[in-house]
Design a protein around this motif. Sequence first.
Motif, PDB file in Angstrom:
ATOM      1  N   GLY A 121      -0.365  11.103   3.053  1.00 60.93           N
ATOM      2  CA  GLY A 121       0.435   9.990   2.566  1.00 60.93           C
ATOM      3  C   GLY A 121       0.577   8.929   3.634  1.00 60.93           C
ATOM      4  N   HIS A 122       1.819   8.512   3.880  1.00 62.40           N
ATOM      5  CA  HIS A 122       2.260   7.596   4.935  1.00 62.40           C
ATOM      6  C   HIS A 122       1.968   6.131   4.657  1.00 62.40           C
ATOM      7  CE1 HIS A 122       3.809   6.405   8.769  1.00 62.40           C
ATOM      8  NE2 HIS A 122       2.643   5.954   9.190  1.00 62.40           N
ATOM      9  N   SER A 123       0.795   5.782   4.186  1.00 59.59           N
ATOM     10  CA  SER A 123       0.467   4.366   4.000  1.00 59.59           C
ATOM     11  C   SER A 123       1.051   3.783   2.713  1.00 59.59           C
ATOM     12  CB  SER A 123      -1.050   4.159   3.990  1.00 59.59           C
ATOM     13  OG  SER A 123      -1.616   4.713   2.820  1.00 59.59           O
ATOM     14  N   HIS A 124       1.478   4.643   1.794  1.00 57.42           N
ATOM     15  CA  HIS A 124       2.001   4.237   0.483  1.00 57.42           C
ATOM     16  C   HIS A 124       0.935   3.557  -0.373  1.00 57.42           C
ATOM     17  CE1 HIS A 124       6.564   4.374   1.484  1.00 57.42           C
ATOM     18  NE2 HIS A 124       5.893   5.051   2.396  1.00 57.42           N
ATOM     19  N   PHE A 125      -0.341   3.756  -0.027  1.00 55.64           N
ATOM     20  CA  PHE A 125      -1.445   3.100  -0.721  1.00 55.64           C
ATOM     21  C   PHE A 125      -2.401   4.155  -1.278  1.00 55.64           C
ATOM     22  CE2 PHE A 125      -5.585   1.029  -1.015  1.00 55.64           C
ATOM     23  CZ  PHE A 125      -5.255  -0.159  -1.653  1.00 55.64           C
TER      24      PHE A 125
END
Length: 166
Positions: free
Chosen positions: A103-107
């Motif tokens: 995850g982390h990038s929200h993209f």
Amino acid sequence: MKVLLVSDSHGKGNLLNQIIERVIPDHVIHCGDFCTDRDELPPVSLTIVKGNCDWEDVPEEDIWEGAGLRFYVTHGHNLRVKTSPLPIKYRGEEMGAQIVCFGHSHFPFCEKIDDVLLINPGSISYPRGFAYPTFACLEIVNKQVKVTYHQIDGKEIHERGGIFSF
């Protein structure tokens, strides 16, 4: 086998519950930044890792095996996922995984590089660089993985995902 892949819910457990009720997965993978107490997470078959905003004592990375495939699960913030997919791909290879979930990038991101499938489901709460919140579903049959992306209401996002064989 149906696997639900989510990330970055940031305390919106009600959305996670709604998605699970709609999808009815065999297993759920949450790639971190759930931002709630662990006992508030749904009581389902669940693999969960710690994101950079989480406080619960859960692993920062984990392995889950299902449908004859090995999944490496991490949030990705320590592997520079916002700048390049290669560090997380290499870590997945080190872990012996065919599928890397992060995850982390929200993209939302889905790409097979060499023999490793990298999947970021996006964020079910706060998308970045994408028009709406997203999650991913993986349908696995005979080591063939169909990845579909969806909006929170279940509507499929046709420009993301694909079919990948192992």
